[in-house]
Design a protein around this motif. Structure first.
Motif, PDB file in Angstrom:
ATOM      1  N   THR A  26       0.839  -1.185   0.000  1.00  0.00           N
ATOM      2  CA  THR A  26       0.000   0.000   0.000  1.00  0.00           C
ATOM      3  C   THR A  26       0.879   1.242   0.000  1.00  0.00           C
ATOM      4  O   THR A  26       1.855   1.307   0.745  1.00  0.00           O
ATOM      5  CB  THR A  26      -0.914   0.018   1.249  1.00  0.00           C
ATOM      6  OG1 THR A  26      -1.703  -1.173   1.246  1.00  0.00           O
ATOM      7  CG2 THR A  26      -1.838   1.213   1.247  1.00  0.00           C
TER       8      THR A  26
ATOM      9  N   GLY B 232      -4.856   9.923  -1.102  1.00  0.00           N
ATOM     10  CA  GLY B 232      -5.323   8.740  -0.381  1.00  0.00           C
ATOM     11  C   GLY B 232      -4.394   7.557  -0.536  1.00  0.00           C
ATOM     12  O   GLY B 232      -3.255   7.688  -0.975  1.00  0.00           O
ATOM     13  N   ASP B 233      -4.884   6.372  -0.165  1.00  0.00           N
ATOM     14  CA  ASP B 233      -4.107   5.134  -0.240  1.00  0.00           C
ATOM     15  C   ASP B 233      -4.409   4.392  -1.530  1.00  0.00           C
ATOM     16  O   ASP B 233      -5.543   4.397  -2.003  1.00  0.00           O
ATOM     17  CB  ASP B 233      -4.444   4.214   0.939  1.00  0.00           C
ATOM     18  CG  ASP B 233      -3.982   4.774   2.266  1.00  0.00           C
ATOM     19  OD1 ASP B 233      -3.158   5.708   2.259  1.00  0.00           O
ATOM     20  OD2 ASP B 233      -4.447   4.277   3.305  1.00  0.00           O
ATOM     21  N   SER B 234      -3.397   3.747  -2.081  1.00  0.00           N
ATOM     22  CA  SER B 234      -3.551   2.898  -3.263  1.00  0.00           C
ATOM     23  C   SER B 234      -2.853   1.576  -3.005  1.00  0.00           C
ATOM     24  O   SER B 234      -1.841   1.529  -2.302  1.00  0.00           O
ATOM     25  CB  SER B 234      -2.939   3.552  -4.499  1.00  0.00           C
ATOM     26  OG  SER B 234      -3.585   4.763  -4.790  1.00  0.00           O
ATOM     27  N   GLU B 235      -3.380   0.494  -3.570  1.00  0.00           N
ATOM     28  CA  GLU B 235      -2.771  -0.827  -3.413  1.00  0.00           C
ATOM     29  C   GLU B 235      -2.086  -1.231  -4.716  1.00  0.00           C
ATOM     30  O   GLU B 235      -2.706  -1.254  -5.771  1.00  0.00           O
ATOM     31  CB  GLU B 235      -3.825  -1.861  -3.047  1.00  0.00           C
ATOM     32  CG  GLU B 235      -3.218  -3.233  -2.769  1.00  0.00           C
ATOM     33  CD  GLU B 235      -4.261  -4.228  -2.333  1.00  0.00           C
ATOM     34  OE1 GLU B 235      -4.350  -4.475  -1.117  1.00  0.00           O
ATOM     35  OE2 GLU B 235      -4.967  -4.748  -3.206  1.00  0.00           O
TER      36      GLU B 235
ATOM     37  N   SER C 177       0.770   5.612   0.071  1.00  0.00           N
ATOM     38  CA  SER C 177      -0.081   6.743   0.458  1.00  0.00           C
ATOM     39  C   SER C 177       0.448   8.021  -0.160  1.00  0.00           C
ATOM     40  O   SER C 177       1.657   8.224  -0.247  1.00  0.00           O
ATOM     41  CB  SER C 177      -0.096   6.903   1.980  1.00  0.00           C
ATOM     42  OG  SER C 177      -0.585   5.742   2.601  1.00  0.00           O
ATOM     43  N   ASP C 178      -0.460   8.857  -0.592  1.00  0.00           N
ATOM     44  CA  ASP C 178      -0.101  10.201  -1.038  1.00  0.00           C
ATOM     45  C   ASP C 178      -1.230  11.150  -0.630  1.00  0.00           C
ATOM     46  O   ASP C 178      -2.140  10.763   0.097  1.00  0.00           O
ATOM     47  CB  ASP C 178       0.187  10.249  -2.541  1.00  0.00           C
ATOM     48  CG  ASP C 178      -0.996   9.856  -3.400  1.00  0.00           C
ATOM     49  OD1 ASP C 178      -2.114   9.746  -2.882  1.00  0.00           O
ATOM     50  OD2 ASP C 178      -0.807   9.664  -4.611  1.00  0.00           O
TER      51      ASP C 178
END
Length: 86
Positions: free
Chosen positions: A20, A26-29, A22-23
């Motif tokens: 995961t 938001g969070d991305s997988e 984060s920026d």
């Protein structure tokens, strides 16, 4: 593979790896694959010193393929372990 003299070699392939990130949005997988190769030396019967090389490549973000783009992580690790012969 365990050699007759206190040395062993091993490898692992990760068919499905996830992480995961984060920026500010938001969070991305991220999803992908990877591998690890290592050599261990056992000087004492209960302690092994290992040198490992790893690489991971992620080519999907939140389930969407990234054509022509991938995130790669490579590195080395020097680790201590306790071998368990089960």
């Amino acid at each position: 593979y365990t050699f007759p003299v206190m040395i062993r070699a091993y490898g692992t392939y990760f068919f499905d790896g996830k992480t995961t990130v984060s920026d500010s949005s938001g969070d991305s997988e991220l999803t992908g694959s990877g591998m690890k190769l290592g050599v261990g030396f056992t000087a004492l019967p209960f302690l092994s010193v290992n040198l490992e090389y790893f690489t991971n490549t992620w080519d999907e973000i939140d389930g969407t393929a990234l054509p022509g783009f991938e995130v790669t992580a490579k590195g080395y690790m020097l680790t201590l372990s306790i071998p368990l012969d089960i």
